[in-house]
Scaffold this motif. Sequence first.
Motif, short mmCIF file in Angstrom:
data_model
loop_
_atom_site.label_atom_id
_atom_site.label_comp_id
_atom_site.label_asym_id
_atom_site.label_seq_id
_atom_site.Cartn_x
_atom_site.Cartn_y
_atom_site.Cartn_z
N ILE A 31 0.86 -1.18 0.00
CA ILE A 31 0.00 0.00 0.00
C ILE A 31 0.90 1.23 0.00
N PRO A 32 0.76 2.11 -1.00
CA PRO A 32 1.66 3.27 -1.12
C PRO A 32 1.30 4.41 -0.16
N GLU A 33 2.29 5.27 0.07
CA GLU A 33 2.04 6.53 0.79
C GLU A 33 1.23 7.41 -0.14
N PRO A 34 0.38 8.25 0.27
CA PRO A 34 0.02 8.64 1.63
C PRO A 34 -1.18 7.85 2.17
N LEU A 35 -1.53 6.71 1.56
CA LEU A 35 -2.69 5.95 2.01
C LEU A 35 -2.44 5.35 3.39
N ARG A 36 -3.52 5.24 4.17
CA ARG A 36 -3.44 4.70 5.53
C ARG A 36 -4.39 3.53 5.68
N ILE A 37 -4.07 2.63 6.58
CA ILE A 37 -4.96 1.51 6.90
C ILE A 37 -5.68 1.87 8.20
N TYR A 38 -6.99 1.95 8.12
CA TYR A 38 -7.78 2.25 9.31
C TYR A 38 -8.46 0.99 9.85
N HIS A 39 -8.93 0.16 8.94
CA HIS A 39 -9.59 -1.08 9.35
C HIS A 39 -9.17 -2.18 8.39
N LEU A 40 -9.09 -3.38 8.92
CA LEU A 40 -8.79 -4.53 8.09
C LEU A 40 -9.77 -5.62 8.51
N VAL A 41 -10.58 -6.07 7.57
CA VAL A 41 -11.60 -7.08 7.86
C VAL A 41 -11.23 -8.36 7.13
N PRO A 42 -10.81 -9.38 7.87
CA PRO A 42 -10.48 -10.64 7.21
C PRO A 42 -11.75 -11.35 6.76
N ILE A 43 -11.72 -11.89 5.56
CA ILE A 43 -12.87 -12.60 5.02
C ILE A 43 -12.39 -13.98 4.57
N GLY A 44 -13.14 -14.99 4.93
CA GLY A 44 -12.76 -16.34 4.53
C GLY A 44 -13.25 -17.35 5.54
N TYR A 45 -12.69 -18.52 5.48
CA TYR A 45 -13.08 -19.60 6.38
C TYR A 45 -11.95 -19.87 7.36
N GLY A 46 -12.31 -20.19 8.58
CA GLY A 46 -11.33 -20.51 9.60
C GLY A 46 -10.62 -21.81 9.29
N LYS A 47 -9.41 -21.94 9.82
CA LYS A 47 -8.61 -23.13 9.60
C LYS A 47 -9.21 -24.34 10.33
N GLY A 48 -9.89 -24.09 11.41
CA GLY A 48 -10.51 -25.16 12.19
C GLY A 48 -11.79 -24.65 12.83
N ASN A 49 -12.31 -25.42 13.76
CA ASN A 49 -13.51 -24.98 14.48
C ASN A 49 -13.17 -23.84 15.42
N VAL A 50 -13.96 -22.79 15.35
CA VAL A 50 -13.77 -21.66 16.24
C VAL A 50 -14.99 -21.60 17.15
N VAL A 51 -14.75 -21.73 18.44
CA VAL A 51 -15.82 -21.71 19.41
C VAL A 51 -16.04 -20.28 19.88
N ALA A 52 -17.26 -19.81 19.78
CA ALA A 52 -17.57 -18.46 20.24
C ALA A 52 -17.42 -18.39 21.75
N PRO A 53 -16.86 -17.31 22.27
CA PRO A 53 -16.72 -17.19 23.72
C PRO A 53 -18.09 -17.01 24.37
#
Length: 81
Positions: free
Chosen positions: A11-33
Amino acid sequence: METMLKVLLKIPEPLRIYHLVPIGYGKGNVVAPSRRSLEEIIHCETYDMKKFRNDDQLAGFVKTRTLQGVYGRKGGAQGEP
């Protein structure tokens, strides 16, 4: 963290990262807390001191019942020791 992501994602300057939202499937089972009931956390009209948590109680909550605590332990999201 932003600098590492900018280098990784080219990502070039002067752009900034404010949020990053991962999209996809988990590697294994993820148990909600577990979550507290609404009655435990909602205050009506005034602050209910019965629901107050001191620093030690809050630290214990973070270690055992939040994503930060769950993912910080060995075993990952399943919370295994």
